[in-house]
Design an enzyme around this catalytic site. Sequence first.
Site, PDB file in Angstrom:
ATOM      1  N   HIS A 123      46.810  33.274  34.992  1.00 51.41           N
ATOM      2  CA  HIS A 123      48.216  32.859  34.798  1.00 51.41           C
ATOM      3  C   HIS A 123      49.127  33.790  35.577  1.00 51.41           C
ATOM      4  CE1 HIS A 123      52.073  33.104  32.334  1.00 51.41           C
ATOM      5  NE2 HIS A 123      52.099  31.910  32.891  1.00 51.41           N
ATOM      6  N   SER A 124      50.068  33.223  36.301  1.00 52.33           N
ATOM      7  CA  SER A 124      51.067  33.992  37.031  1.00 52.33           C
ATOM      8  C   SER A 124      50.388  34.996  37.976  1.00 52.33           C
ATOM      9  CB  SER A 124      52.009  34.683  36.037  1.00 52.33           C
ATOM     10  OG  SER A 124      53.085  35.301  36.688  1.00 52.33           O
ATOM     11  N   MET A 125      50.698  36.269  37.874  1.00 55.15           N
ATOM     12  CA  MET A 125      50.127  37.275  38.779  1.00 55.15           C
ATOM     13  C   MET A 125      48.633  37.465  38.558  1.00 55.15           C
ATOM     14  SD  MET A 125      52.512  38.215  40.829  1.00 55.15           S
ATOM     15  CE  MET A 125      51.977  39.748  41.571  1.00 55.15           C
TER      16      MET A 125
ATOM     17  N   THR B 134      51.109  30.562  39.603  1.00 47.85           N
ATOM     18  CA  THR B 134      50.909  31.802  40.364  1.00 47.85           C
ATOM     19  C   THR B 134      51.692  31.743  41.674  1.00 47.85           C
ATOM     20  OG1 THR B 134      48.700  32.168  39.459  1.00 47.85           O
ATOM     21  CG2 THR B 134      49.195  33.226  41.550  1.00 47.85           C
TER      22      THR B 134
ATOM     23  N   GLN C  89      47.551  29.260  37.226  1.00 46.88           N
ATOM     24  CA  GLN C  89      48.652  28.592  36.533  1.00 46.88           C
ATOM     25  C   GLN C  89      49.969  29.298  36.889  1.00 46.88           C
ATOM     26  OE1 GLN C  89      47.181  29.339  32.567  1.00 46.88           O
ATOM     27  NE2 GLN C  89      46.196  27.341  32.430  1.00 46.88           N
TER      28      GLN C  89
END
Length: 896
Positions: A150-152, A179, A177
């Site tokens: 997720h993200s980073m 990212t 997700q």
Amino acid sequence: GVRDVLFLYEENRCSMTYMYEYPEYLKIKLPKKIARRYPAYELYLYGEGNYAEENKNLLLTGIPVLFLPGNAGSYKQVRSLGSIALRKAEDVDFKYHFNFFSVNFNEELVALYGGSLQRQTKFVHECIKVILKLYRDQDFAPTSVAIVGHSMGGLVARALLTLKNFKPELINLLITQATPHVAPVMPLDKYLTDFYTAVNNHWILKAQDLRNLTTLSVAGGFRDYQVRSGLAFLPRLSQHDSALFVVSSAVPRAWASTDHLSIVWCKELILATIRAFFDLIDENTRQITEDPKKRMSVLNHHFVRHPAKIFEENPEAFTELTGAFMWITVKSSKWIYPVYNDSDGKYFTFPLASHRKSYSHVYCENSMLDTSSWIYGCMNSNSSMCLEATDLSWRAELLPTTKVVILKLQDYLSLSHIVIQVPPTVGNKYALACEFFKEDSRTVQLPVTHLFSFGFSSRKILLNSTGLLYNVQLQHFNQIYQAFKIYIESHCQSLKERKPSIYRLHIPWSHEDSITVAKAPSFTEISAKLHIAQPQNDGRVPELNIYSSSDCQYEVILKTSLLQVLGQIIRFHAGALPVYVVSNILLTYGGQLSTLMSTGRCSDFSVELVRTAKPYKVEPLISIIVFLQGFNWFREIWESLSLPEVDAAVLSSQDAWFPLVSLILFLFGTGIAYWSGVFFSTSLRVFSSLWLTITRPTVLQKDIKLITPRRLCGVLSLALVSWTTCGAFAVFIIYLQYLFKDSDRSKETSRNSSIQPVKNQSSMDSTSKATQSLSNSTTVAEAVNSLKMHVTILNLFTWIVLLNLPSLIYWLKNLRYSVRLDPDPCRSTAIILVCILEILMNSSTSEVKSSKLLKIAAKVPLPLSVAMLAFGRMHLYKVPHFVTFSLLLHLLCCMV
């Protein structure tokens, strides 16, 4: 524009994911060497109820999936995936199941401080090795791990492949997700931008080696204002066809935009992910399949185009049509059949020979959303019955309230009939419809309104025919700065109950479609804007697909939406706003020095801002450089001087630069700079007035010496703090000192400006009175000038503190693990700033006025502002360097 980004988006259509049993997180014991090296990080195994109890001895038999949280994310965010995967495993009696692991990154702010990204990447590598060791003695032991980031966390997963000793075969599937793959949202330090450059360059150069890794990037859409969806795009390189990018609003069975956090728990999206996971399992190895083609076909099935069928790797080419069903031939070009409590099964056959001359396509729809086959192609031209047929249900596409098939008759010359199956139903109510049509008759071209029409003009079309499908082509809609409101009004002939209309905005060059379901008749408003601009050499046109009710007419009106155009500017370029604000303050600062040199007085910040902060002073030069960089000869000269590429040129090459966007941002920056100046002067006045009432008034004194032993000790101690702990901490301390010094200066100025010359002393002659009055007024005027200059410096310094704040927060959070921040992005800058500001805070304008360097110091802020806008938009960490240089010249003016 800010309001449009933060508030004016669609409602949250995601369902919350709930756990059936209490979630448990079993901490995995790591080898002592790893635990010592990474004391802040941990590895957990997710479980619930009996499943959690069974796994306490770590005798695992499932398929390992590792979840990586993002910026300030928690390892507990794995629970949505883990819980739904557990329920799905129960449905198949644990024939297959997944073990979900999660990494605790101590909720670090890695999107703002990049110093720990490399450390996180190395820790994840160690975790993968630990996870695979847990399965070493099991049957069907896995050799690779699937990762959900997720993200980073998704970027950290991609960075694994840049490690020297990492084996690429340890990962076969990566799902990210929201990212930001393309570039950091806020490039606040060099470590962050260098990390991005290393990862993206590796993925481009080693694309051939990454063919066995299947990557899916899911973006949140317009609800996610933290990471715009364009940043989540994974470029499909010619050598790298195993990457897929999709926006959640286009994901079948989800069709919902998610915000940055809800993408982790959005039930519809998590269900699609878990269904894909189970379809990826190889029955022989009981692990995720090693076949990259199958992995891509599964992901396409669940995330791009769902045919309303359960996934089959190799569906049978022919199907036997059995059962004592009635065969009915339909010869008309349009057919609608409602089904309710139909006890007898039926086959409706549509002969194609008679339609091929008049029509180009056939369209069929079915509102029964089960996964059974329903439409077939027959090759037996001699009989009204067809015992063996091709299953055309795989050509279908699932929409929110129906499943549809569009077939081009020219592509199916071998077929003699199309067969629609209606099985016997009890209690079910649904409808089927088919229609033959010419593509030209159902395709309407609608040129979009010009950007500068500002919504005053509109384009309108009326769809008069009573067809089941219309395609409205939105011509010249290809840039991200374009934004429109589309109004669709449906007029229906009768008041009977009818199926809802479905409107789909289809963007052909990326999977970012959005779908709206509306009752008929109705008045519907749709926002049309892009996440990704049209690539070069791509001539496809965005379409508005209208899946209509048969007895309704549709009126489509399109207008430019100025509010959403401004929203797109903020969405794509808000990260560069600090550069424009600081540039405005720097121009004002240079103007104040210039006024001080010419008149001997320092003008007010707000007055000087209006006079000096003009976009025509900085923008034309940058535009000329960007234009010239299009020529090879200029680019060669530029590179020979070892100058970095202008940020605007990079953004232009990425189709992320709008006309006039820099002017709008500059004016926005002027507004922010103006109100920040008003805020500072007002705050200082109020604070010093309060201080004046509670402390004893002092007499205004002028410090003769700028450098004293006490100040030298202060500089050395703060430099030591910066070197041994955190540079941002030292900067924050000197900022507070400066703030209190300015408050003290403001208090003294307020006090002394109210002192009037003594009038009633008979012993004092008129000459001494005049001298005292002149001396007093001169001292007060000098103090006011100094205060105005210091307020501007403090305003500039505030932005330096704000840009360095993430590393300070990171350091404070990890203080229990290490006293020294390593690496520290602002250590060297902090030491220089401490030396400058310790002396500057005690200076006055009287020293500066007589300096030989004042002329240079007054002129330098303008070129610095140009350089800041040229090289700081995509590299915010460069901004303090330009400000520091300007302050250094001011310091030299106090001495020389």
